[in-house]
Design an enzyme around this catalytic site. Structure first.
Site, mmCIF file in Angstrom:
data_model
loop_
_atom_site.group_PDB
_atom_site.id
_atom_site.type_symbol
_atom_site.label_atom_id
_atom_site.label_comp_id
_atom_site.label_asym_id
_atom_site.label_seq_id
_atom_site.Cartn_x
_atom_site.Cartn_y
_atom_site.Cartn_z
ATOM 1 N N LYS A 1 0.809 -1.214 0.000
ATOM 2 C CA LYS A 1 0.000 0.000 0.000
ATOM 3 C C LYS A 1 0.846 1.270 0.000
ATOM 4 O O LYS A 1 2.047 1.253 0.203
ATOM 5 C CB LYS A 1 -0.992 -0.035 1.167
ATOM 6 C CG LYS A 1 -2.115 -1.044 0.891
ATOM 7 C CD LYS A 1 -3.229 -1.009 1.902
ATOM 8 C CE LYS A 1 -4.368 -1.935 1.440
ATOM 9 N NZ LYS A 1 -5.446 -2.033 2.437
ATOM 10 N N ARG B 1 -3.283 -10.028 5.048
ATOM 11 C CA ARG B 1 -3.701 -10.195 3.659
ATOM 12 C C ARG B 1 -2.597 -9.632 2.759
ATOM 13 O O ARG B 1 -2.282 -8.443 2.847
ATOM 14 C CB ARG B 1 -5.029 -9.461 3.422
ATOM 15 C CG ARG B 1 -5.582 -9.523 2.012
ATOM 16 C CD ARG B 1 -6.862 -8.694 1.935
ATOM 17 N NE ARG B 1 -7.482 -8.755 0.619
ATOM 18 C CZ ARG B 1 -7.165 -7.980 -0.410
ATOM 19 N NH1 ARG B 1 -6.198 -7.079 -0.281
ATOM 20 N NH2 ARG B 1 -7.791 -8.101 -1.570
#
Length: 284
Positions: free
Chosen positions: A223, A263
């Site tokens: 991210k 995740r």
């Protein structure tokens, strides 16, 4: 340890932080858009992730990167359901990443064992009733709105306290809608209506979020905040696919702080990281 991380009714119990691998069946994912858009390629990717240490494989057909537009329902179904079925038929535990009740329902019928809704049931009022009726686990993520304008919602006085209280309220609403608490997983929503400093603060305070009383899923993989941390001298971040070592570092931190699962897009580094974290726990 399972008592530390919590249990999720309907799923296996692991003795360490679990690893959820990601298969994006989209042409426009921020991380690997287009690589697994074909059904056969997506199924193969999911099998590869399972072979390299994924305990669950999360299949999604709609990009939720900042600024993304929504895909229509028929197209999302076309992308997702065959991949879920293909992996489930091979014995892989599959999670479906969707904000649509119809997609969740058909994915469950195809073999999905978990619904991972980044909106926590807010995007589609039919989602909570569908999940409740199906009696499957449900990920409730912290969410303030759709991707096209979520950056404008990244305004916090105290991000940890506000994410905690907003997640608590959403959990209560989901339970009131019929989902039993034992099937709920919570996710702080790193990168969703968050700036880099917000994401880092949430990672630093994962232990406080565990006070919500439900297992915690942490989804930091590749991210923007990791890109910011790794940025070159001129401020330019490395490409998403060059953030896997940083992702594994967050996975190790999350595992040590008691996260139920992480995740990730690239499983092997994180599978190693959570096992090291578990070995350190065992030596204490």
């Amino acid at each position: 340890m399972s008592t530390l991380r919590g249990r999720v009714a309907g799923l296996p119990e692991w003795d360490r932080c679990a690893v959820m691998g990601v298969v994006n069946v989209t042409p426009d994912s921020f991380s690997d858009g287009g690589r697994w858009f074909d059904t056969e390629a997506a199924v193969k990717r999911g099998l590869d992730l399972a072979a390299t240490g994924a305990d669950l494989v999360d299949v999604g057909g709609e990009s939720t990167r900042p600024g993304a537009s929504r895909v229509d329902e028929d197209e999302e179904l076309r992308r997702v359901v065959p991949v879920v079925r293909g992996l489930a038929d091979e014995g892989v535990p599959v999670s479906v990443d969707t904000m649509r009740a119809s997609v969740a329902e058909q994915a469950i019928a195809a073999g999905a064992v978990l619904v991972n809704d980044v909106s926590g049931g807010l995007a589609d009022p039919s989602m909570v009733p569908v999940v409740a009726a199906a009696q499957v686990p449900f990920v409730v993520m912290h969410w303030r709105g759709f991707s096209h304008d979520m950056n404008s919602r990244a305004v916090y006085g105290d991000v940890v306290a506000e994410v905690f209280s907003e997640l608590r309220a959403r959990m209560d609403a989901v339970v009131a809608g019929g989902v039993v608490p034992e099937r709920i997983v919570v996710d702080p929503g790193l990168g969703f209506a968050k700036e880099a400093d917000h994401d880092l603060a949430l990672v630093a305070h994962l232990r406080e979020l565990r006070a919500l009383g439900r297992p915690l899923l942490v989804a930091a993989s590749r991210k923007r905040f990791l890109g910011r941390v790794l940025a070159a001298g001129d401020g330019s971040p490395p490409p998403a696919r060059e953030r896997d070592a940083a992702t594994a570092a967050v996975s190790a931190i999350a595992a040590r702080e008691g996260a139920w699962a992480v995740r990730v897009h690239e499983v092997r580094p994180t599978a190693d990281a959570v096992r090291v974290a578990r070995a350190v726990e065992g030596a204490e």
